[in-house]
Design a protein around this motif. Sequence first.
Motif, PDB file in Angstrom:
ATOM      1  N   GLY A 113     -12.064  -1.179   1.209  1.00 59.73           N
ATOM      2  CA  GLY A 113     -10.690  -0.792   0.911  1.00 59.73           C
ATOM      3  C   GLY A 113      -9.830  -0.773   2.156  1.00 59.73           C
ATOM      4  O   GLY A 113      -8.653  -1.158   2.118  1.00 59.73           O
ATOM      5  N   GLY A 114     -10.408  -0.342   3.310  1.00 57.80           N
ATOM      6  CA  GLY A 114      -9.642  -0.324   4.546  1.00 57.80           C
ATOM      7  C   GLY A 114      -9.197  -1.712   4.975  1.00 57.80           C
ATOM      8  O   GLY A 114      -8.072  -1.901   5.441  1.00 57.80           O
ATOM      9  N   ALA A 115     -10.081  -2.703   4.817  1.00 57.68           N
ATOM     10  CA  ALA A 115      -9.707  -4.082   5.142  1.00 57.68           C
ATOM     11  C   ALA A 115      -8.596  -4.573   4.230  1.00 57.68           C
ATOM     12  O   ALA A 115      -7.699  -5.305   4.656  1.00 57.68           O
ATOM     13  CB  ALA A 115     -10.925  -4.992   5.028  1.00 57.68           C
ATOM     14  N   PHE A 116      -8.644  -4.180   2.955  1.00 60.38           N
ATOM     15  CA  PHE A 116      -7.647  -4.625   1.982  1.00 60.38           C
ATOM     16  C   PHE A 116      -6.311  -3.888   2.116  1.00 60.38           C
ATOM     17  O   PHE A 116      -5.275  -4.436   1.719  1.00 60.38           O
ATOM     18  CB  PHE A 116      -8.151  -4.383   0.557  1.00 60.38           C
ATOM     19  CG  PHE A 116      -9.297  -5.261   0.130  1.00 60.38           C
ATOM     20  CD1 PHE A 116      -9.679  -6.358   0.883  1.00 60.38           C
ATOM     21  CD2 PHE A 116      -9.987  -4.987  -1.035  1.00 60.38           C
ATOM     22  CE1 PHE A 116     -10.739  -7.158   0.486  1.00 60.38           C
ATOM     23  CE2 PHE A 116     -11.046  -5.777  -1.446  1.00 60.38           C
ATOM     24  CZ  PHE A 116     -11.424  -6.864  -0.684  1.00 60.38           C
ATOM     25  N   GLY A 117      -6.332  -2.650   2.644  1.00 57.53           N
ATOM     26  CA  GLY A 117      -5.141  -1.828   2.443  1.00 57.53           C
ATOM     27  C   GLY A 117      -4.528  -1.142   3.630  1.00 57.53           C
ATOM     28  O   GLY A 117      -3.425  -0.578   3.498  1.00 57.53           O
ATOM     29  N   LEU A 118      -5.163  -1.135   4.817  1.00 61.09           N
ATOM     30  CA  LEU A 118      -4.629  -0.368   5.932  1.00 61.09           C
ATOM     31  C   LEU A 118      -4.038  -1.274   7.008  1.00 61.09           C
ATOM     32  O   LEU A 118      -4.654  -2.248   7.424  1.00 61.09           O
ATOM     33  CB  LEU A 118      -5.718   0.526   6.535  1.00 61.09           C
ATOM     34  CG  LEU A 118      -6.279   1.614   5.614  1.00 61.09           C
ATOM     35  CD1 LEU A 118      -7.349   2.425   6.333  1.00 61.09           C
ATOM     36  CD2 LEU A 118      -5.181   2.533   5.091  1.00 61.09           C
ATOM     37  N   SER A 119      -2.866  -0.953   7.436  1.00 62.56           N
ATOM     38  CA  SER A 119      -2.152  -1.577   8.563  1.00 62.56           C
ATOM     39  C   SER A 119      -1.814  -3.036   8.322  1.00 62.56           C
ATOM     40  O   SER A 119      -0.738  -3.348   7.810  1.00 62.56           O
ATOM     41  CB  SER A 119      -2.937  -1.407   9.868  1.00 62.56           C
ATOM     42  OG  SER A 119      -2.984  -0.041  10.213  1.00 62.56           O
ATOM     43  N   ALA A 120      -2.697  -3.984   8.705  1.00 60.61           N
ATOM     44  CA  ALA A 120      -2.346  -5.406   8.670  1.00 60.61           C
ATOM     45  C   ALA A 120      -1.867  -5.879   7.298  1.00 60.61           C
ATOM     46  O   ALA A 120      -0.846  -6.575   7.213  1.00 60.61           O
ATOM     47  CB  ALA A 120      -3.523  -6.250   9.154  1.00 60.61           C
ATOM     48  N   PRO A 121      -2.538  -5.540   6.177  1.00 58.58           N
ATOM     49  CA  PRO A 121      -2.013  -5.964   4.877  1.00 58.58           C
ATOM     50  C   PRO A 121      -0.640  -5.370   4.572  1.00 58.58           C
ATOM     51  O   PRO A 121       0.212  -6.036   3.976  1.00 58.58           O
ATOM     52  CB  PRO A 121      -3.071  -5.459   3.884  1.00 58.58           C
ATOM     53  CG  PRO A 121      -4.325  -5.380   4.687  1.00 58.58           C
ATOM     54  CD  PRO A 121      -3.890  -4.932   6.042  1.00 58.58           C
ATOM     55  N   ALA A 122      -0.416  -4.124   4.988  1.00 56.76           N
ATOM     56  CA  ALA A 122       0.896  -3.509   4.764  1.00 56.76           C
ATOM     57  C   ALA A 122       1.967  -4.208   5.587  1.00 56.76           C
ATOM     58  O   ALA A 122       3.082  -4.463   5.100  1.00 56.76           O
ATOM     59  CB  ALA A 122       0.848  -2.022   5.107  1.00 56.76           C
ATOM     60  N   TYR A 123       1.647  -4.546   6.840  1.00 57.33           N
ATOM     61  CA  TYR A 123       2.616  -5.254   7.668  1.00 57.33           C
ATOM     62  C   TYR A 123       2.876  -6.657   7.123  1.00 57.33           C
ATOM     63  O   TYR A 123       4.000  -7.170   7.204  1.00 57.33           O
ATOM     64  CB  TYR A 123       2.114  -5.339   9.115  1.00 57.33           C
ATOM     65  CG  TYR A 123       1.892  -3.992   9.768  1.00 57.33           C
ATOM     66  CD1 TYR A 123       2.553  -2.856   9.315  1.00 57.33           C
ATOM     67  CD2 TYR A 123       0.998  -3.849  10.823  1.00 57.33           C
ATOM     68  CE1 TYR A 123       2.339  -1.619   9.902  1.00 57.33           C
ATOM     69  CE2 TYR A 123       0.784  -2.608  11.419  1.00 57.33           C
ATOM     70  CZ  TYR A 123       1.452  -1.499  10.945  1.00 57.33           C
ATOM     71  OH  TYR A 123       1.230  -0.278  11.533  1.00 57.33           O
ATOM     72  N   THR A 124       1.842  -7.275   6.557  1.00 57.28           N
ATOM     73  CA  THR A 124       2.033  -8.579   5.926  1.00 57.28           C
ATOM     74  C   THR A 124       2.962  -8.464   4.726  1.00 57.28           C
ATOM     75  O   THR A 124       3.814  -9.338   4.490  1.00 57.28           O
ATOM     76  CB  THR A 124       0.683  -9.167   5.497  1.00 57.28           C
ATOM     77  OG1 THR A 124      -0.176  -9.264   6.632  1.00 57.28           O
ATOM     78  CG2 THR A 124       0.858 -10.549   4.888  1.00 57.28           C
ATOM     79  N   ALA A 125       2.817  -7.374   3.955  1.00 59.03           N
ATOM     80  CA  ALA A 125       3.718  -7.137   2.819  1.00 59.03           C
ATOM     81  C   ALA A 125       5.160  -7.031   3.295  1.00 59.03           C
ATOM     82  O   ALA A 125       6.097  -7.527   2.640  1.00 59.03           O
ATOM     83  CB  ALA A 125       3.307  -5.863   2.075  1.00 59.03           C
ATOM     84  N   VAL A 126       5.367  -6.407   4.456  1.00 62.06           N
ATOM     85  CA  VAL A 126       6.717  -6.302   5.018  1.00 62.06           C
ATOM     86  C   VAL A 126       7.253  -7.680   5.370  1.00 62.06           C
ATOM     87  O   VAL A 126       8.384  -8.038   5.017  1.00 62.06           O
ATOM     88  CB  VAL A 126       6.713  -5.391   6.264  1.00 62.06           C
ATOM     89  CG1 VAL A 126       8.058  -5.474   6.988  1.00 62.06           C
ATOM     90  CG2 VAL A 126       6.411  -3.948   5.881  1.00 62.06           C
ATOM     91  N   VAL A 127       6.441  -8.483   6.066  1.00 62.51           N
ATOM     92  CA  VAL A 127       6.892  -9.817   6.488  1.00 62.51           C
ATOM     93  C   VAL A 127       7.206 -10.688   5.277  1.00 62.51           C
ATOM     94  O   VAL A 127       8.162 -11.467   5.286  1.00 62.51           O
ATOM     95  CB  VAL A 127       5.832 -10.471   7.389  1.00 62.51           C
ATOM     96  CG1 VAL A 127       6.217 -11.897   7.743  1.00 62.51           C
ATOM     97  CG2 VAL A 127       5.649  -9.652   8.664  1.00 62.51           C
ATOM     98  N   GLU A 128       6.407 -10.574   4.204  1.00 56.68           N
ATOM     99  CA  GLU A 128       6.670 -11.338   2.986  1.00 56.68           C
ATOM    100  C   GLU A 128       8.049 -11.022   2.412  1.00 56.68           C
ATOM    101  O   GLU A 128       8.693 -11.884   1.812  1.00 56.68           O
ATOM    102  CB  GLU A 128       5.619 -11.014   1.926  1.00 56.68           C
ATOM    103  CG  GLU A 128       4.260 -11.618   2.181  1.00 56.68           C
ATOM    104  CD  GLU A 128       3.254 -11.232   1.103  1.00 56.68           C
ATOM    105  OE1 GLU A 128       2.158 -11.804   1.091  1.00 56.68           O
ATOM    106  OE2 GLU A 128       3.573 -10.346   0.270  1.00 56.68           O
ATOM    107  N   ARG A 129       8.486  -9.783   2.587  1.00 58.01           N
ATOM    108  CA  ARG A 129       9.718  -9.325   1.935  1.00 58.01           C
ATOM    109  C   ARG A 129      10.924  -9.242   2.868  1.00 58.01           C
ATOM    110  O   ARG A 129      12.048  -9.138   2.394  1.00 58.01           O
ATOM    111  CB  ARG A 129       9.472  -7.944   1.293  1.00 58.01           C
ATOM    112  CG  ARG A 129       8.615  -8.068   0.060  1.00 58.01           C
ATOM    113  CD  ARG A 129       7.779  -6.848  -0.241  1.00 58.01           C
ATOM    114  NE  ARG A 129       6.957  -7.120  -1.429  1.00 58.01           N
ATOM    115  CZ  ARG A 129       5.812  -7.806  -1.398  1.00 58.01           C
ATOM    116  NH1 ARG A 129       5.336  -8.246  -0.248  1.00 58.01           N
ATOM    117  NH2 ARG A 129       5.145  -8.053  -2.502  1.00 58.01           N
ATOM    118  N   GLU A 130      10.686  -9.294   4.180  1.00 55.24           N
ATOM    119  CA  GLU A 130      11.771  -9.086   5.132  1.00 55.24           C
ATOM    120  C   GLU A 130      12.000 -10.261   6.066  1.00 55.24           C
ATOM    121  O   GLU A 130      13.055 -10.343   6.686  1.00 55.24           O
ATOM    122  CB  GLU A 130      11.495  -7.829   5.963  1.00 55.24           C
ATOM    123  CG  GLU A 130      11.378  -6.559   5.153  1.00 55.24           C
ATOM    124  CD  GLU A 130      12.671  -6.198   4.452  1.00 55.24           C
ATOM    125  OE1 GLU A 130      13.751  -6.462   5.021  1.00 55.24           O
ATOM    126  OE2 GLU A 130      12.605  -5.655   3.328  1.00 55.24           O
TER     127      GLU A 130
END
Length: 414
Positions: A113-130
Amino acid sequence: MPKSSRFRSAQTVTVLAVTQLIGWGTTFDMLGVMGRVVAPDLGLANEVAFAGLTIMMVVSAIVGPATGRWLGRYGAARVLSAASLTFALGLLLLAAANGIVLYASAWVIIGIGGAFGLSAPAYTAVVEREGANGKRVIAILMLFTGLSSAIFWPILSLLNEAVGWRLTFLVCAALQFFVCLPLHLLGLPKPIATHVEGGTAEIAPVPLSKAKQRKAFLLIAAATTISTFVTFGISPSLLEIFRQSGASPAFALQLGSARGVLGISARFLDMLLGRHGNPMLSAVMGISLMMISFLMMLVASPSTPLLVTFVLFYGFGTGVMTVARALLPLRALLPLALFSPREFGLQSARLSLPQNLANAIAPVIFTAILDRAGTGPALAACAVLAALSLAFVLMLMALVRGARASESAILNVS
């Protein structure tokens, strides 16, 4: 910025701030309060209990490269949703643990879950949207996620006193399933196209040759890995360090929470500086403050003023260094506007690999040193490692300064 863009940014930050707070607070930060509560009930030594963090980070490191590919293939929202489900499953298993086997198995699942959900995936979600605005939004998001221990340590402590550690873990699982999962599935805005051919980086990339780029990457990896080894290693045992230094349990909890707030203030300062901030100078300042805080604890007699001063220096130093760790590679090597969200996810996973491996072994090592040798050797190790990390950052600064000087000389000649 148009109102629609501001609303999208606010929506993205709100969703990810809540889910990252819960993600960190119910997993990595959780053992800072619960580790020494769970260990005796399961018949485990303290360092064995904290080895759950080692398992989590090793698994996260192993799964990390695959996560980078899945982020590019499926998008961050789906990967983050999978993280919420995986975290919930791991926390349920943790609540049911009756020995080392189930306990370790739970942390394997939490590590995925940490690989899927902490830090880098969240920052990727930001880049996808911003897109190119992502760096600013990431800085804002980091303001909130840095509060995870400050918020969850008191909450977990109160829950444990009220209902016990097993029900506390059930509550954590419920937060993942009933709060984080719906937010990831339904709360994030739709991604936008962010990669524009011929785009211009907000901050000009450093003019490095391929060989020097590799050297710079290794220096960044070394400096950030060592610093994260220190901060992740000492964080779960920070309350115990305060208690061994004479603080009452209540005062230790207050100091630990204050450290999180001070870290946020440092991140807020970096956000205010924006493009004028220099991540290498920030790294030097952050590591120096950390090193000074460790040396103070080693040479001075334990007292309330000393503990408060330590928290001021260490808390602000770790906050500054957290921002520097995120922005050193982005500003020095990976100008955000030149990368698509897919490439950003892949590079983030690559850069996080050595850090996760360091994070994996740090809590066990520091817990063992603290329990067997006391605070002095633990803080001495921290001071030595901080000095080594500082040396690598200074080498990076010299490399970058030399590259810019060479570029200027070539331009003047031409």
